[in-house]
Scaffold this motif. Sequence first.
Motif, PDB file in Angstrom:
ATOM      1  N   LEU A  10       0.821  -1.211   0.000  1.00 29.77           N
ATOM      2  CA  LEU A  10       0.000   0.000   0.000  1.00 29.77           C
ATOM      3  C   LEU A  10       0.856   1.263   0.000  1.00 29.77           C
ATOM      4  N   ALA A  11       2.020   1.217   0.621  1.00 27.26           N
ATOM      5  CA  ALA A  11       2.941   2.356   0.556  1.00 27.26           C
ATOM      6  C   ALA A  11       3.405   2.565  -0.885  1.00 27.26           C
ATOM      7  N   ARG A  12       3.690   1.470  -1.567  1.00 23.37           N
ATOM      8  CA  ARG A  12       4.107   1.552  -2.975  1.00 23.37           C
ATOM      9  C   ARG A  12       2.978   2.109  -3.846  1.00 23.37           C
ATOM     10  N   TRP A  13       1.752   1.739  -3.535  1.00 20.86           N
ATOM     11  CA  TRP A  13       0.590   2.249  -4.277  1.00 20.86           C
ATOM     12  C   TRP A  13       0.216   3.660  -3.843  1.00 20.86           C
ATOM     13  N   GLU A  14       0.946   4.209  -2.879  1.00 25.66           N
ATOM     14  CA  GLU A  14       0.685   5.533  -2.307  1.00 25.66           C
ATOM     15  C   GLU A  14      -0.704   5.612  -1.680  1.00 25.66           C
ATOM     16  N   GLU A  15      -1.089   4.522  -1.023  1.00 24.27           N
ATOM     17  CA  GLU A  15      -2.372   4.444  -0.322  1.00 24.27           C
ATOM     18  C   GLU A  15      -2.186   3.851   1.077  1.00 24.27           C
ATOM     19  N   PRO A  16      -1.271   4.401   1.895  1.00 21.96           N
ATOM     20  CA  PRO A  16      -1.026   3.807   3.219  1.00 21.96           C
ATOM     21  C   PRO A  16      -2.250   3.827   4.132  1.00 21.96           C
ATOM     22  N   ASP A  17      -3.192   4.732   3.872  1.00 23.15           N
ATOM     23  CA  ASP A  17      -4.404   4.798   4.698  1.00 23.15           C
ATOM     24  C   ASP A  17      -5.330   3.608   4.459  1.00 23.15           C
ATOM     25  N   TRP A  18      -5.086   2.844   3.413  1.00 34.54           N
ATOM     26  CA  TRP A  18      -5.915   1.683   3.102  1.00 34.54           C
ATOM     27  C   TRP A  18      -5.592   0.480   3.977  1.00 34.54           C
ATOM     28  N   LEU A  41      -7.033  -2.948 -10.001  1.00 35.45           N
ATOM     29  CA  LEU A  41      -6.901  -2.967  -8.547  1.00 35.45           C
ATOM     30  C   LEU A  41      -7.355  -4.314  -7.992  1.00 35.45           C
ATOM     31  N   ALA A  42      -8.460  -4.818  -8.490  1.00 31.75           N
ATOM     32  CA  ALA A  42      -8.948  -6.126  -8.036  1.00 31.75           C
ATOM     33  C   ALA A  42      -7.927  -7.211  -8.349  1.00 31.75           C
ATOM     34  N   THR A  43      -7.344  -7.158  -9.537  1.00 23.50           N
ATOM     35  CA  THR A  43      -6.337  -8.148  -9.922  1.00 23.50           C
ATOM     36  C   THR A  43      -5.108  -8.040  -9.033  1.00 23.50           C
ATOM     37  N   ALA A  44      -4.683  -6.813  -8.734  1.00 19.92           N
ATOM     38  CA  ALA A  44      -3.520  -6.608  -7.873  1.00 19.92           C
ATOM     39  C   ALA A  44      -3.777  -7.131  -6.464  1.00 19.92           C
ATOM     40  N   ILE A  45      -4.974  -6.904  -5.962  1.00 17.45           N
ATOM     41  CA  ILE A  45      -5.315  -7.404  -4.623  1.00 17.45           C
ATOM     42  C   ILE A  45      -5.297  -8.927  -4.614  1.00 17.45           C
ATOM     43  N   VAL A  46      -5.846  -9.535  -5.647  1.00 21.20           N
ATOM     44  CA  VAL A  46      -5.823 -11.000  -5.745  1.00 21.20           C
ATOM     45  C   VAL A  46      -4.383 -11.503  -5.806  1.00 21.20           C
ATOM     46  N   LEU A  47      -3.539 -10.819  -6.550  1.00 17.85           N
ATOM     47  CA  LEU A  47      -2.126 -11.208  -6.641  1.00 17.85           C
ATOM     48  C   LEU A  47      -1.463 -11.205  -5.265  1.00 17.85           C
ATOM     49  N   VAL A  48      -1.673 -10.145  -4.499  1.00 17.36           N
ATOM     50  CA  VAL A  48      -1.060 -10.067  -3.166  1.00 17.36           C
ATOM     51  C   VAL A  48      -1.580 -11.187  -2.272  1.00 17.36           C
TER      52      VAL A  48
END
Length: 90
Positions: A10-18, A41-48
């Motif tokens: 999330l830091a890399r995505w610049e969304e640390p608040d998530w 975004l959905a695909t990236a979340i599934v990947l993680v």
Amino acid sequence: MSRPVWAAVLARWEEPDWLPSTDNLPAEWWASRLVSSQCDLATAIVLVWWMLWKHRNAIVFDGASPDVARVLRSIVVDGSLWRSGGLFKG
């Protein structure tokens, strides 16, 4: 183990608040972040989640040690493969 991975991603995505709270169930957190137009975004979340699951299995079944850096490297490597396979549209 998953929290530091998500914090780095999330830091890399610049969304640390998530970063989900410890009270959030994964499905609740995921649903609160997605809208129908965010396929990548959905695909990236599934990947993680997939890389976390694979690493957890390596710990449980193969005796691997928890390793945040290894999971993050796997996300980058497999993410490149997923992109070349057309799973990311943007």
